[in-house]
Design a protein around this motif. Structure first.
Motif, PDB file in Angstrom:
ATOM      1  N   ASP A  96      -8.749  10.257  -3.086  1.00 44.78           N
ATOM      2  CA  ASP A  96      -9.152   9.563  -1.610  1.00 44.78           C
ATOM      3  C   ASP A  96     -10.194  10.682  -1.043  1.00 44.78           C
ATOM      4  N   THR A 113      -4.343  -1.604   0.902  1.00 47.92           N
ATOM      5  CA  THR A 113      -5.309  -0.883   0.821  1.00 47.92           C
ATOM      6  C   THR A 113      -6.624  -1.318   0.319  1.00 47.92           C
ATOM      7  N   THR A 124      -9.562   3.078  -0.067  1.00 49.11           N
ATOM      8  CA  THR A 124      -8.741   4.336   0.305  1.00 49.11           C
ATOM      9  C   THR A 124      -7.665   4.026   0.679  1.00 49.11           C
ATOM     10  N   ASN A 125      -6.698   4.646   0.083  1.00 52.93           N
ATOM     11  CA  ASN A 125      -5.219   4.656   0.319  1.00 52.93           C
ATOM     12  C   ASN A 125      -4.818   5.338   1.172  1.00 52.93           C
ATOM     13  N   VAL A 169      -4.043  10.211   3.797  1.00 48.52           N
ATOM     14  CA  VAL A 169      -4.324   9.392   2.644  1.00 48.52           C
ATOM     15  C   VAL A 169      -3.259   9.795   1.595  1.00 48.52           C
ATOM     16  N   CYS A 202      -4.058   0.407   9.616  1.00 47.49           N
ATOM     17  CA  CYS A 202      -3.548   1.170   8.469  1.00 47.49           C
ATOM     18  C   CYS A 202      -2.075   0.945   8.315  1.00 47.49           C
ATOM     19  N   TYR A 213      -0.038  -4.779   5.089  1.00 46.22           N
ATOM     20  CA  TYR A 213      -1.355  -3.694   4.849  1.00 46.22           C
ATOM     21  C   TYR A 213      -1.709  -3.420   3.498  1.00 46.22           C
TER      22      TYR A 213
END
Length: 301
Positions: A213, A136, A139-140, A208, A49, A134
């Motif tokens: 989210d 998203t 979901t951030n 997040v 992530c 990365y």
């Protein structure tokens, strides 16, 4: 060597053992929203992530477990300070082989067993970048947030982390949990120690960037028949809005939004909160009995 030389950049990554690699791969990629750069090879799969090589790695095994917790040190000097200190304490440190370093995308590294729980801690200072930035999805996700460990002797575990690993306490809930940060990482907690009969995984967390989210996750998990075991709620110690749910093996995963940050110098004093549900959730929620029940400690091999 001073204990103050043991300084951390962040919680580096978490390694879990899962019983069905394919099912767990689908869960962490499709439902949690982590990025998997390559298809699983053999017995493990990497997820991220961030723009680093990985933030989570899962291994195929016979029992769901916390395999290890890895700490990225602030520098090579900090890595060496940790190694020297553990050697002086008589704690066995095992070098990570060059082959495994290459697989994990890390530089020089070593592992040891935390003496009060047996949890494997890995220490390294460098991790390779991912092949791409990365991005998203649904979901951030901002970062790998923290891990909470269950300990049969919470006070002893807290003492070791404070006195021998240079952690800092942010807050405690009396008799229940200690929230700690790997100094000088600023976030309210990168690690927590909860009281339990046996050592094991309590939960892993991903932070997040938007309140939405959390709400979207609530609906997404319900549609996918993923058990939600606590939340939506708001934690008084860290001021985080949260939701907890279970992975395919029943291990607990959390999304959270918002967290207090501490300055390196002159931070506020740690608070001792009463042992009550009000200290866990402003909104008076109650955890499901399945929360934090799965995930044994896998011994260092």
């Amino acid at each position: 060597m001073s204990i103050d030389e043991i300084r951390y950049r962040r919680l580096g990554y978490i390694a879990l053992t899962v019983t069905d690699l394919e099912k767990s791969t689908h869960f962490y990629e499709t439902l949690v929203g982590l990025k998997m750069d390559d298809e699983p090879e053999g017995e493990r799969a990497f997820f991220r992530c961030s723009d680093r090589h990985h933030d989570l790695v899962i291994y195929r095994g016979s029992e769901p477990a916390l395999k290890r917790v890895a700490w990225q040190m602030e520098s090579d000097k900090a890595l060496e300070a940790a190694r020297q200190h553990f050697d002086e304490l008589g704690i066995e440190c095992i070098d990570v082989s060059s082959e495994e370093q290459a697989d994990l995308g890390i530089g020089k590294a070593f592992r040891m067993s935390e003496p009060t729980t047996g949890v494997t801690f890995e220490f390294y200072s460098d991790m390779a970048p991912a092949p791409s930035a990365y991005e998203t999805t649904h979901t951030n996700i901002a970062r790998l947030g923290h891990l909470v460990l269950s300990s049969p002797d919470r006070n002893a575990t807290e003492k070791f982390l404070l006195d021998e690993m240079n952690f800092r306490v942010s807050d405690r809930i009396d008799g229940m949990v200690t929230f700690m940060r790997c100094f000088p990482n600023p976030y309210h907690h990168s690690f927590g120690v909860g009281a339990a009969k046996n050592a094991g995984l309590n939960h892993i967390n991903f932070m997040v960037t938007e309140m939405a989210d959390i709400g979207k996750a609530n609906n997404r998990m319900k549609k996918a028949d993923v058990p939600i075991v606590f939340g939506i709620g708001k934690h008084p110690p860290s001021e985080s809005v949260f939701i907890y749910f279970l992975d395919p093996d029943g291990m607990t995963v959390e999304y959270s939004f918002g967290m207090e940050e501490f300055p390196e110098d002159s931070p506020r004093e740690a608070r001792d909160l009463p042992a009550s549900l009000e200290s866990i959730d402003y909104w008076e929620g109650t955890p499901d009995s399945r929360m934090a029940k799965v995930g044994v400690v896998e011994p260092l091999k």
